[in-house]
Design an enzyme around this catalytic site. Structure first.
Site, PDB file in Angstrom:
ATOM      1  N   SER A 283      32.034  66.400  34.798  1.00 61.86           N
ATOM      2  CA  SER A 283      31.409  65.089  34.755  1.00 61.86           C
ATOM      3  C   SER A 283      31.500  64.444  33.373  1.00 61.86           C
ATOM      4  O   SER A 283      32.583  64.098  32.920  1.00 61.86           O
ATOM      5  CB  SER A 283      29.958  65.216  35.226  1.00 61.86           C
ATOM      6  OG  SER A 283      29.370  63.964  35.448  1.00 61.86           O
ATOM      7  N   ASP A 294      43.574  61.215  26.407  1.00 62.18           N
ATOM      8  CA  ASP A 294      44.371  60.031  26.733  1.00 62.18           C
ATOM      9  C   ASP A 294      44.676  59.183  25.513  1.00 62.18           C
ATOM     10  O   ASP A 294      45.736  58.546  25.434  1.00 62.18           O
ATOM     11  CB  ASP A 294      43.642  59.176  27.767  1.00 62.18           C
ATOM     12  CG  ASP A 294      43.765  59.729  29.170  1.00 62.18           C
ATOM     13  OD1 ASP A 294      44.338  60.821  29.334  1.00 62.18           O
ATOM     14  OD2 ASP A 294      43.279  59.074  30.120  1.00 62.18           O
ATOM     15  N   LYS A 308      35.010  66.664  38.464  1.00 60.47           N
ATOM     16  CA  LYS A 308      34.007  65.761  39.055  1.00 60.47           C
ATOM     17  C   LYS A 308      34.229  64.362  38.505  1.00 60.47           C
ATOM     18  O   LYS A 308      33.901  64.080  37.349  1.00 60.47           O
ATOM     19  CB  LYS A 308      32.583  66.218  38.753  1.00 60.47           C
ATOM     20  CG  LYS A 308      31.517  65.302  39.368  1.00 60.47           C
ATOM     21  CD  LYS A 308      30.114  65.757  38.994  1.00 60.47           C
ATOM     22  CE  LYS A 308      29.064  64.844  39.606  1.00 60.47           C
ATOM     23  NZ  LYS A 308      29.069  63.475  39.060  1.00 60.47           N
TER      24      LYS A 308
END
Length: 530
Positions: A283, A294, A308
């Site tokens: 999460s 990224d 998740k």
């Protein structure tokens, strides 16, 4: 009459955009059934309990993360992520139906009035609790309460013949999410974050200030076993490491428009960054790690995270219960949704997914992990990353399956190690504190002897736990390290546990190896030819 499940259906319809006619029909049917049960059913029935069961059954047909919590569970969740609860500030254990004080919160209400480790709580507000076979929840109900209220404790203390009475004024008791913050080398810092609570950004700021004053240049952030928490806290934590106006995450659902979360202007940490994750990192942990990956801000080390990628909205119900309803997916800056696949209504298979990973060898080899080309994305530097099932680390570290011997597994699973440590610390606290004034002195000179292991085995036999005589625990370095680390955390501060245990953590070691080598660190962030 208002039933809790009717309130729930109204909330659910509002969120999901159910048509008014469909809603009326469903609510009428449910109300008719519950009313009939209450007034016509042959036996006595608890309609409120039936309502709760109905809510849980409905949610089970949705995704695995749409859940219901009753009032008590809601209160516990709030304390866990809110950053504090209100009580008297003691750590305790329950042994032979008696509450033993293990330690007091520094500066907390109990320490202020003179409660000390080893005290045995016999009465609370003149009610005898010793010998009553109370659960931890029962004890919390006695000791916790609103800030400013008074509770009277009667305790027995070694050397005293009569009960000692203490009047304690309850106060806010902090619950920290940063478990450790220390300098691993003169220039490399380490911060362990156990969950993303409301206070996590503030705790990170304090930790960075503390480590910077000690010479911090580069940093390892440990999110192993961090199951997540507040999305906003993950975004605010990213503020310390990522330039302003950068996308951290965005959310989008069928009835929820896209919402972007970006970094703002604030103090930034400029050094090299390593983030440690494993299969229990989920999460909010994945939001933070995904953004770091990224945006090529740091290197992710460990094993594939939980997966998740669903956002829940809390819906408060009559009676204090709450539904956490999934309303959107979240996406990392490159556009990845890292939610792993699931089948609606089959939550059991979803819960077993981590075991399935282990069984087919994923924890031991990255080669056993396969992502579809359709889930391929790219970082800012052009590195290939994948969605559809957690964050895949830049550096994979296999699980060390040689750590736990059969006897060691039994002692952990049955809770014997924790029980023994609590008892050992209670009985030896004064001697240890007198002999070891600092953690450095303790770490250098205190060893877990064979005698201590004998005592641990005796504790197991006391609980009728049979140990394999061929599995010798005297040579079990990990067990000895665990005992030593836990005692250190009780004697000094919780962060000392990580300082000891990280010496046997392969993910930590891999992170240290990379962050200590400038060329190696930079190479991992460069685009690789596919």
């Amino acid at each position: 009459m208002k039933f809790r499940i009717i309130t729930f259906l109204l909330c659910l319809a509002t969120v999901l955009g159910v048509k008014a006619q469909e809603l009326r029909k469903s609510v009428q049917q449910m109300q008719q059934v519950l009313t009939a049960i209450q007034y016509l059913y042959v036996d006595t029935a608890n309609v409120e309990k039936l309502s709760e069961a109905g809510i849980r059954a409905i949610l089970k047909e949705l995704d695995p993360h749409s859940t219901y919590a009753d009032a008590a569970e809601v209160k516990a969740m709030s304390e866990n992520l809110g950053g504090n609860f209100q009580g008297i500030g003691i750590r305790y254990s329950i042994e032979t139906d008696t509450v033993y004080v293990i330690s007091t919160v520094v500066g907390g209400p109990s320490e202020k009035v003179g409660i000390v480790a080893g005290d045995r709580v016999i009465t609370v507000n003149d009610t005898v609790i010793a010998g009553k076979k109370l659960t931890t929840t029962d004890i919390q109900r006695y000791l916790r309460g609103p800030k400013g209220t008074e509770v009277k404790l009667g305790v027995m203390r070694d050397g005293e013949k009569k009960l000692i009475t203490f009047n304690i004024i309850r106060d806010d008791i902090p619950v920290y999410s940063v478990d450790a913050a220390y300098m691993a080398t003169p220039t490399i810092g380490y911060i362990k974050v156990s969950r993303f609570a409301a206070t996590t950004p503030e705790e990170i700021a304090d930790a960075l200030d503390k480590l910077t004053a000690q010479g911090l240049k580069d940093l390892i952030i440990d999110l192993q076993d961090n199951g997540g928490g507040y999305l906003q806290s993950a975004v605010e934590m990213a503020n310390f490491f990522i330039p302003a106006d950068k996308m951290i995450v965005y959310t989008k659902g069928r009835n929820e428009g896209a919402r972007e979360y970006k970094t703002s202007e604030c103090k930034k940490f400029p050094g090299k960054l390593i983030v440690l994750i494993d299969e229990e990192s989920a999460s909010a942990s994945e939001i933070f790690a995904g953004a770091i990956q990224d945006l090529d801000r740091g290197i992710i080390v460990g094993r594939r995270s939980f997966g998740k990628g669903l956002v829940q909205r809390p819906l408060e119900l009559a009676g204090g219960g709450m539904v956490k309803l999934t309303v959107a997916h979240y996406y990392t800056p490159s556009g990845r949704c890292i939610q792993k696949p699931y089948t609606k209504g089959d939550n059991e298979a979803y819960r077993k997914e981590l075991l399935d990973r282990y069984m087919h060898g994923e924890y031991l080899s990255a080669d056993s992990i396969h992502f579809a080309d359709s889930l391929k994305y790219h970082t800012e530097n052009g590195r290939t990353v994948y969605g559809g099932g957690g964050i895949m680390p830049d550096v994979f570290v296999p699980l060390d399956t040689t750590k736990l011997s059969p006897n060691h597994r039994i002692l952990i699973a049955r809770g014997i190690v924790n029980k023994f440590i609590l008892e050992y610390f209670r009985d030896n606290q004064k001697r240890l504190k007198s002999k070891y004034k600092t953690f450095e002195a303790y770490d250098k000179n205190f060893e877990i002897s064979d005698k201590i292991i004998d005592q641990l085995c005796d504790r197991a036999r006391k609980d009728s736990v049979e140990l394999d005589s061929t599995d010798v625990l005297y040579n079990n370095s990990l067990l000895k390290m665990q005992v030593k680390a836990n005692i250190a955390a009780d004697l000094f501060e919780t962060g000392t546990f990580s300082q000891i245990m990280n010496r046997n953590n392969k993910i930590y070691a891999a992170g240290m190896d990379i962050i200590s080598n400038e060329d190696k660190y930079r190479r991992f962030l460069q685009k690789t030819e596919q």
